[in-house]
Design an enzyme around this catalytic site. Structure first.
Site, short mmCIF file in Angstrom:
data_model
loop_
_atom_site.label_atom_id
_atom_site.label_comp_id
_atom_site.label_asym_id
_atom_site.label_seq_id
_atom_site.Cartn_x
_atom_site.Cartn_y
_atom_site.Cartn_z
N GLY A 11 0.77 -1.24 0.00
CA GLY A 11 0.00 0.00 0.00
C GLY A 11 0.80 1.29 0.00
O GLY A 11 0.26 2.33 0.37
N MET A 89 -3.96 -7.18 -6.98
CA MET A 89 -3.36 -8.29 -7.71
C MET A 89 -4.40 -9.22 -8.36
O MET A 89 -4.19 -10.43 -8.44
CB MET A 89 -2.45 -9.09 -6.78
CG MET A 89 -1.37 -8.24 -6.11
SD MET A 89 -0.44 -7.23 -7.27
CE MET A 89 0.78 -8.43 -7.79
N ASN A 106 -4.72 1.81 -13.60
CA ASN A 106 -3.77 0.90 -12.97
C ASN A 106 -2.35 1.45 -13.09
O ASN A 106 -2.06 2.23 -14.00
CB ASN A 106 -3.84 -0.47 -13.66
CG ASN A 106 -2.93 -1.50 -13.00
OD1 ASN A 106 -2.84 -1.58 -11.78
ND2 ASN A 106 -2.23 -2.29 -13.81
N HIS A 108 1.62 0.03 -13.38
CA HIS A 108 2.40 -1.19 -13.63
C HIS A 108 3.89 -0.83 -13.58
O HIS A 108 4.30 0.16 -14.18
CB HIS A 108 2.04 -1.77 -15.00
CG HIS A 108 2.79 -3.03 -15.29
ND1 HIS A 108 2.45 -4.24 -14.72
CD2 HIS A 108 3.90 -3.26 -16.03
CE1 HIS A 108 3.30 -5.15 -15.12
NE2 HIS A 108 4.20 -4.59 -15.92
C1 GRF Z 1 3.63 -1.42 -7.40
O1 GRF Z 1 4.94 -1.68 -7.83
C2 GRF Z 1 2.67 -1.36 -8.56
O2 GRF Z 1 3.26 -0.88 -9.73
C3 GRF Z 1 2.28 -2.80 -8.74
O3 GRF Z 1 2.20 -3.31 -7.43
C4 GRF Z 1 3.09 -2.58 -6.57
C5 GRF Z 1 2.28 -2.13 -5.39
O4 GRF Z 1 3.08 -1.57 -4.39
N1 GRF Z 1 1.04 -2.90 -9.49
P1 GRF Z 1 2.40 -0.90 -3.12
O5 GRF Z 1 1.43 -1.94 -2.53
O6 GRF Z 1 1.65 0.31 -3.57
O7 GRF Z 1 3.51 -0.58 -2.17
#
Ligand code: GRF
Length: 190
Positions: A11, A89, A106, A108
């Site tokens: 998060g 996810m 989203n 990525h």
């Molecule tokens: C990030 O690297 C994002 O690009 C990917 O998942 C990760 C999430 O990180 N989709 P966080 O939970 O926001 O720290």
């Protein structure tokens, strides 16, 4: 504009978005944090901001369709207008896509269309690229295929470990995602 963030784990992106909303850098209301993992750390972060935090898991439902129906109901209950995925996810199913056409964003951790899928940072690192980065895009029916809104580049030094690269990628994410969301909200409000 009423925003929901969907997240599955750590998060860190949620937190920078929530802070940017609080600081009025994103001129929107953050009306819901949802996690599909009841023990996700993002829910701890959520407590620091006075917004509704909700969580339930796919395994609590007979199938994915009913899980998504429950999620869609939450989004409707909170009158959400823009869905922001931040480390969520799961593949977004048909009913959510139909309810939020071009209204699901989203992030990525690679320069799409290169290195889609679950391990964008590691895949780019192992491919030995000199440059990778971050992509923010609208979600469509494919995996990491929707229209690209913005990208940020990250160079990979020969001495970088995978963990170094992860740190660099996250730093760019934390800068780019709030900025881009602010632009999306401003454009939608015009
Ligand atoms: C990030 O690297 C994002 O690009 C990917 O998942 C990760 C999430 O990180 N989709 P966080 O939970 O926001 O720290």
């Amino acid at each position: 504009m009423r925003i929901a963030v969907l997240a599955s784990g750590n998060g860190s992106n949620f937190e920078v978005i929530a802070q940017a909303v609080k600081d009025k850098e994103i001129p929107a209301e953050l009306v819901l944090l949802f996690s599909d993992h009841r023990d996700a750390y993002v829910l701890e972060r959520g407590k620091k901001f006075s917004i509704p935090c909700e969580s339930f898991e796919l395994k609590e439902f007979p199938d994915k369709k009913s899980y998504e129906a429950a999620l869609l109901k939450k989004l409707k209950d909170h009158e959400v207008e823009l869905v922001v995925l931040a480390g969520y996810m799961r593949i977004i199913g048909e009913d959510l896509l139909t309810a939020f056409p071009n209204r699901i964003v989203n992030i990525h951790p690679a320069l799409l269309p290169d290195f889609p899928g679950l391990h964008g940072i590691r895949d780019a690192y192992e491919a030995g690229v000199k440059e990778t980065g971050v992509t923010i895009h609208y979600v469509d029916r494919g995996v990491d295929t929707g229209p690209i809104i913005a990208q940020g580049k990250v160079s990979v030094a020969e001495t970088d470990s995978l963990s170094d690269l992860e740190t660099k990628i996250h730093a760019v994410e934390h800068q780019l995602y709030p900025q881009v969301l602010a632009e999306i909200v401003k454009e939608s409000d015009n």
